[in-house]
Enzyme design. Structure first.
Site, short mmCIF file in Angstrom:
data_model
loop_
_atom_site.label_atom_id
_atom_site.label_comp_id
_atom_site.label_asym_id
_atom_site.label_seq_id
_atom_site.Cartn_x
_atom_site.Cartn_y
_atom_site.Cartn_z
N ASP A 24 13.93 -14.13 6.77
CA ASP A 24 13.56 -13.65 7.01
C ASP A 24 11.89 -13.51 6.63
O ASP A 24 11.69 -14.67 5.95
CB ASP A 24 14.03 -12.52 5.72
CG ASP A 24 13.15 -11.34 5.59
OD1 ASP A 24 13.38 -10.39 6.87
OD2 ASP A 24 12.92 -10.56 4.45
N ARG A 37 5.06 -7.56 15.33
CA ARG A 37 5.98 -8.04 14.90
C ARG A 37 6.47 -9.47 16.00
O ARG A 37 7.19 -10.16 15.76
CB ARG A 37 7.34 -6.83 14.46
CG ARG A 37 6.74 -5.89 13.93
CD ARG A 37 7.91 -5.25 13.63
NE ARG A 37 9.25 -5.70 13.31
CZ ARG A 37 9.25 -6.41 11.58
NH1 ARG A 37 7.91 -5.52 11.12
NH2 ARG A 37 10.63 -6.38 11.35
N THR A 70 24.45 -7.24 12.03
CA THR A 70 24.96 -6.13 13.15
C THR A 70 24.29 -5.15 13.12
O THR A 70 24.48 -3.90 13.50
CB THR A 70 26.59 -6.55 12.54
OG1 THR A 70 26.19 -6.45 11.31
CG2 THR A 70 27.63 -7.48 13.37
N ASN A 72 20.59 -4.83 12.63
CA ASN A 72 19.13 -5.23 12.99
C ASN A 72 19.12 -4.54 14.43
O ASN A 72 17.56 -4.68 15.11
CB ASN A 72 18.75 -6.29 13.76
CG ASN A 72 18.44 -7.52 12.51
OD1 ASN A 72 17.90 -8.50 12.59
ND2 ASN A 72 18.50 -6.55 11.12
C1 IPE Z 1 18.37 -10.51 7.32
O1 IPE Z 1 17.16 -10.28 7.87
C2 IPE Z 1 18.65 -10.62 8.54
C3 IPE Z 1 18.25 -11.67 9.47
C4 IPE Z 1 17.23 -12.79 9.05
C5 IPE Z 1 18.55 -12.13 10.93
P1 IPE Z 1 16.38 -8.19 7.36
O2 IPE Z 1 14.84 -8.18 6.77
O3 IPE Z 1 17.41 -7.43 8.67
O4 IPE Z 1 17.00 -7.70 6.22
P2 IPE Z 1 16.72 -6.34 4.78
O5 IPE Z 1 17.12 -5.29 5.92
O6 IPE Z 1 14.78 -6.98 4.40
O7 IPE Z 1 17.99 -6.59 4.07
C1 IPE Z 2 13.34 -11.93 10.30
O1 IPE Z 2 11.95 -10.73 10.07
C2 IPE Z 2 14.07 -11.46 11.45
C3 IPE Z 2 14.78 -10.65 12.11
C4 IPE Z 2 15.48 -9.92 11.26
C5 IPE Z 2 15.21 -10.70 12.60
P1 IPE Z 2 11.97 -9.33 10.22
O2 IPE Z 2 11.88 -9.25 11.51
O3 IPE Z 2 12.69 -9.03 9.17
O4 IPE Z 2 10.80 -8.93 9.09
P2 IPE Z 2 10.42 -8.86 8.67
O5 IPE Z 2 11.04 -8.43 7.32
O6 IPE Z 2 10.05 -7.17 8.70
O7 IPE Z 2 9.16 -9.96 7.52
MG MG Z 3 13.22 -8.36 7.05
#
Ligand code: IPE
Ligand code: IPE
Ligand code: MG
Length: 237
Positions: A24, A37, A70, A72
Site C-alpha cells: 500500500d 497515481r 475485489t 479496487n
Molecule cells: C489494499 O489497499 C489493497 C492492495 C494493496 C491491493 P487499499 O488501498 O485498497 O486498501 P484501503 O482502501 O486503504 O483499505
Molecule cells: C496500493 O497503493 C496499490 C493498489 C491498491 C492497487 P494505493 O494505490 O492504494 O496507494 P494509496 O494507499 O492511495 O497511497
Molecule cells: Mg491504498
C-alpha cells in the site's frame, strides 16, 4: 565451517515460511512527487520485483502479494486501466524470465473479470512454472471474503455434508502454500483490507509507514528479523 557460515539463509532455513505483503501507498508516493497515481503504481511494480527476489533469496517458501483487491475495481477507470496495463507488461516480462526466476506463480482470485488475453497469460504462467518449488502468490481481483465464499462453494460442489478446517484450507486459493507466518503492510494504515482473512488467524502482523515504492530488500530483511523476536503462542502459554 567457514563455508557454512557464508551460506545464505535459504540453505539453513528461514523461520518465515510464508510471508504476505499488502503493498500500500503507491498513490501517496506519487502525490508527494506531484505526479499522478499511475506513476506510483509503476514504481510499485519495481518494488514488487525486488521484494519477490529477496524473499526467494532468503529461502521463504511462499510469498503472497496483494496486487489488486475485489474492491479496487471501484477506482477511477483511468487508474484501473493503468494498473491493468502494468499488469499486462509484467506478465510478459514474467513469461520471458520464468526460468531465471525459478518460482511457481499462482494467481489468487477469480480470473473472470480480466480480458481473455490477460487470463491466458496468467494460466500459461501458472502452467509453465508449476514444477518450481518456491511459490509466489499474486492476489489479483482478490478478496478474503470472496475467497471464503469460493471455498465454501467448492466444498458444496463436492457434496460434502460435514467439513473440517483442513478441508476448508485445502479449498482456498492458497492451498498450495504453507501456513501464513506474517503479514507486512506498508503505507501506515493499521488494517487488513479484506486480505487473507482465514489465513491470518495466527499470522504475525507488521506495519510500516514506509510507502510501498520505497520498500526495498533491506526492509524485507528487517521484517524477517522482527519476526524472529516474536513470541508465538498460538493460544498456549
Ligand atoms: C489494499 O489497499 C489493497 C492492495 C494493496 C491491493 P487499499 O488501498 O485498497 O486498501 P484501503 O482502501 O486503504 O483499505
Ligand atoms: C496500493 O497503493 C496499490 C493498489 C491498491 C492497487 P494505493 O494505490 O492504494 O496507494 P494509496 O494507499 O492511495 O497511497
Ligand atoms: Mg491504498
Amino acid at each position: 565451517m567457514a563455508d557454512q557460515k557464508q551460506k545464505p539463509q535459504a540453505e539453513t532455513g528461514c523461520p518465515v515460511k510464508h510471508i504476505a505483503f499488502i503493498m500500500d501507498g503507491n498513490g501517496r508516493w506519487a502525490k508527494k512527487r506531484g505526479m499522478p497515481r499511475e506513476y506510483g503504481h509503476k514504481f510499485g511494480a519495481e518494488a514488487f520485483k525486488k521484494v519477490m527476489r529477496r524473499c526467494s533469496e532468503l529461502g521463504i517458501e511462499a510469498a503472497t502479494f496483494y496486487v489488486f483487491s475485489t474492491e479496487n475495481w471501484k477506482r477511477p477507470q483511468k487508474e484501473v486501466d493503468s494498473i491493468m496495463k502494468l499488469l499486462d507488461e509484467y506478465l510478459d516480462e514474467c513469461q520471458r524470465e520464468l526460468e531465471k526466476n525459478d518460482v511457481r506463480f499462482i494467481f489468487l482470485g477469480s480470473k473472470d473479470p480480466f480480458p481473455p488475453s490477460l487470463r491466458r497469460k496468467m494460466e500459461q504462467i501458472e502452467e509453465r512454472s508449476r514444477h518450481s518449488k518456491k511459490i509466489v502468490n499474486m492476489a489479483l481481483n482478490y478478496g478474503g471474503r470472496d475467497e471464503i465464499v469460493y471455498a465454501a462453494n467448492r466444498l458444496l460442489k463436492c457434496g460434502k455434508s460435514k467439513i473440517t478446517e483442513a478441508d476448508f484450507s485445502s479449498a482456498l486459493y492458497t492451498s498450495e502454500s504453507p501456513e501464513l507466518d506474517m503479514i507486512v503492510r506498508t503505507g501506515g494504515d493499521l488494517r487488513i483490507s479484506n486480505f487473507l482473512l482465514w489465513q491470518a488467524a495466527y499470522a504475525e502482523l507488521y506495519f510500516t509507514d514506509k510507502l510501498w515504492p520505497d520498500f526495498k530488500e533491506k526492509d524485507v530483511d528487517e521484517a524477517v528479523e522482527n519476526f524472529k523476536n516474536r513470541k508465538r503462542r498460538f493460544g498456549g502459554v
